[in-house]
Design a protein around this motif. Structure first.
Motif, PDB file in Angstrom:
ATOM      1  N   GLU A 185       0.759  -1.150   0.065  1.00  0.00           N
ATOM      2  CA  GLU A 185       0.026  -0.228   0.014  1.00  0.00           C
ATOM      3  C   GLU A 185       0.936   1.346  -0.004  1.00  0.00           C
ATOM      4  N   ALA A 186       2.194   1.107   0.612  1.00  0.00           N
ATOM      5  CA  ALA A 186       2.858   2.291   0.265  1.00  0.00           C
ATOM      6  C   ALA A 186       3.303   2.892  -1.025  1.00  0.00           C
ATOM      7  N   PHE A 187       3.072   2.272  -1.978  1.00  0.00           N
ATOM      8  CA  PHE A 187       3.343   2.496  -3.570  1.00  0.00           C
ATOM      9  C   PHE A 187       2.404   3.487  -3.965  1.00  0.00           C
ATOM     10  N   ALA A 188       1.350   3.720  -3.352  1.00  0.00           N
ATOM     11  CA  ALA A 188       0.460   4.913  -3.659  1.00  0.00           C
ATOM     12  C   ALA A 188       1.017   6.286  -3.080  1.00  0.00           C
ATOM     13  N   PRO A 209       2.543  -0.123  -9.076  1.00  0.00           N
ATOM     14  CA  PRO A 209       1.540   0.406 -10.015  1.00  0.00           C
ATOM     15  C   PRO A 209       2.032   0.768 -11.112  1.00  0.00           C
ATOM     16  N   GLU A 210       1.219   1.033 -12.145  1.00  0.00           N
ATOM     17  CA  GLU A 210       1.753   1.985 -13.443  1.00  0.00           C
ATOM     18  C   GLU A 210       1.790   3.457 -12.729  1.00  0.00           C
ATOM     19  N   ALA A 211       2.743   4.177 -13.458  1.00  0.00           N
ATOM     20  CA  ALA A 211       3.030   5.520 -13.051  1.00  0.00           C
ATOM     21  C   ALA A 211       3.044   5.745 -11.721  1.00  0.00           C
ATOM     22  N   PRO A 212       4.130   5.045 -10.989  1.00  0.00           N
ATOM     23  CA  PRO A 212       4.426   5.174  -9.405  1.00  0.00           C
ATOM     24  C   PRO A 212       5.133   6.633  -9.340  1.00  0.00           C
ATOM     25  N   GLY A 213       5.332   6.976  -8.090  1.00  0.00           N
ATOM     26  CA  GLY A 213       5.913   8.247  -7.953  1.00  0.00           C
ATOM     27  C   GLY A 213       7.407   8.034  -7.836  1.00  0.00           C
ATOM     28  N   THR A 214       8.172   8.548  -6.801  1.00  0.00           N
ATOM     29  CA  THR A 214       9.531   8.449  -6.466  1.00  0.00           C
ATOM     30  C   THR A 214       9.956   7.511  -5.642  1.00  0.00           C
ATOM     31  N   GLY A 236       8.679   5.033 -13.042  1.00  0.00           N
ATOM     32  CA  GLY A 236       8.657   5.981 -11.891  1.00  0.00           C
ATOM     33  C   GLY A 236      10.136   6.195 -11.644  1.00  0.00           C
ATOM     34  N   ALA A 237      10.369   7.528 -10.788  1.00  0.00           N
ATOM     35  CA  ALA A 237      11.721   7.830 -10.657  1.00  0.00           C
ATOM     36  C   ALA A 237      12.445   7.058  -9.449  1.00  0.00           C
TER      37      ALA A 237
END
Length: 278
Positions: A185-188, A209-214, A236-237
Motif C-alpha cells: 500500500e506504500a506505493f500509492a 503500480p503503473e506510473a508510480p511516484g519516486t 517511476g523516478a
C-alpha cells in the motif's frame, strides 16, 4: 576545518569495512580538487576498539567517516556534535579542527535531501518509509524538511513501531504506523523510502503500480534492486544508495578539507566504476 598545508589524513571506520566505497569517493574528490597531499583509508574498527584508535591519532588527521556500528558509539569521544547529528543521535562524520576539537556531524540527512533534490523532489504532500532501523530515523529527519503531511512507516514489530513513533515526535513528523504485511500500500505515496536490507523488498516488486511516484532505495549493492528495477520499468523516478553515498561524501569532503564546492560527478563516476568491477 582543516588546513591544506602538509600531508593530511582521513579514513572511514567501521566493522565490517572492506565493502566501503568511501575511499573511492573521497580519493576521487581529492584528485578533482588537486589535493595531492591528502590520503583516505579504511580501518576495521569496532565499538570496543574505537577509543584506542582515537587515542592514536596525531595532528595530520583532518577527519573520519563512520559507519556501523560506530555512529552512536563515537559520541562520548567527541567535544561536540551538530544539531543535525543530535536530532537522530548518530554521527557519521568527525572533523578535527585546527584548535584540536573533535566535532561530530551527520551528513546522511542533508545527503538524502540533496539526492532527492537532484532528481527534482523538493516537496511532497506525504511519504512512506519501508523499515524501521537506524537508516529509517535518518529518513524521517530528511522527510521533516520536505514532507508537508504524514509519513506512513511499515514495520514488523510493535517495538519498532514505538521507536518510529518516538522519532516522529522528536523530529516533528506526523508518523503513522502500518504493518509490514500491508507494505504494498506504500506505493500509492508520492515518495517511498526503502531502508531495509538487501532482498527484503524483492517480493513487493510485483505490486508496483503503473506510473508510480519516486522511490528512494538506500541500497547500492546489489543495484538495481528488484524493487528499483520494477519501479523504473513502470516509469517511476528512482534515487539509489549511490546517490546518497555521493552526496553525503561531498559534504564530508567539504567539512574535512575546507574546500567548496566539491564536484559530485567525478565521485559518482568513480563509485560506479568500483561497483562495476566487483
Amino acid at each position: 576545518m582543516a588546513s591544506n598545508e602538509g600531508p593530511r589524513r582521513a579514513a572511514v571506520l567501521g566493522s565490517p569495512i572492506a565493502h566501503s566505497l568511501s575511499p573511492v569517493l573521497h580519493r576521487a574528490a581529492y584528485a578533482e580538487l588537486g589535493l595531492a597531499n591528502w590520503s583516505y583509508d579504511r580501518f576495521d574498527v569496532d565499538e570496543a576498539g574505537l577509543p584506542e584508535f582515537f587515542g592514536g591519532l596525531d595532528g595530520t588527521w583532518a577527519g573520519l567517516s563512520l559507519t556501523m556500528p560506530l555512529k552512536r558509539a563515537v559520541v562520548p569521544l567527541l567535544d561536540g556534535i551538530s544539531d543535525t547529528a543530535a536530532s537522530v543521535e548518530a554521527v557519521n562524520t568527525v572533523v578535527f579542527t585546527e584548535e584540536g576539537r573533535r566535532v561530530g556531524d551527520n551528513t546522511d540527512i542533508p545527503g538524502m535531501v540533496a539526492a532527492l533534490r537532484e532528481r527534482g523532489v523538493e516537496k511532497v504532500e506525504s511519504a512512506a518509509v519501508l523499515g524501521a532501523g537506524a537508516t529509517a530515523s535518518s529518513a524521517l529527519a530528511a522527510l521533516s524538511q520536505i514532507c508537508a503531511g504524514p509519513v506512513t512507516t511499515y514495520v514488523r514489530s510493535r517495538a519498532r513501531a514505538d521507536e518510529m513513533r518516538g522519532w516522529g515526535e522528536r523530529l516533528g513528523v506526523d508518523v503513522r504506523i502500518a504493518d509490514w504485511a500491508e507494505a504494498a500500500e506504500a506505493f500509492a505515496a508520492p515518495l517511498v523510502v526503502a531502508t531495509t536490507p538487501a532482498g527484503t523488498t524483492d517480493t513487493l516488486a510485483a505490486a508496483v503500480p503503473e506510473a508510480p511516484g519516486t522511490l528512494f532505495d538506500v541500497l547500492y549493492e546489489p543495484w538495481p534492486t528488484v524493487l528499483a528495477a520494477a519501479w523504473a520499468d513502470r516509469g517511476g523516478a528512482v534515487v539509489g544508495g549511490l546517490d546518497l553515498l555521493v552526496h553525503q561524501a561531498v559534504l564530508q569532503v567539504e567539512q574535512m578539507t575546507g574546500r567548496s564546492p566539491v564536484p559530485p560527478a567525478a565521485m559518482r563516476t568513480a563509485g560506479e566504476a568500483a561497483l562495476a568491477a566487483r
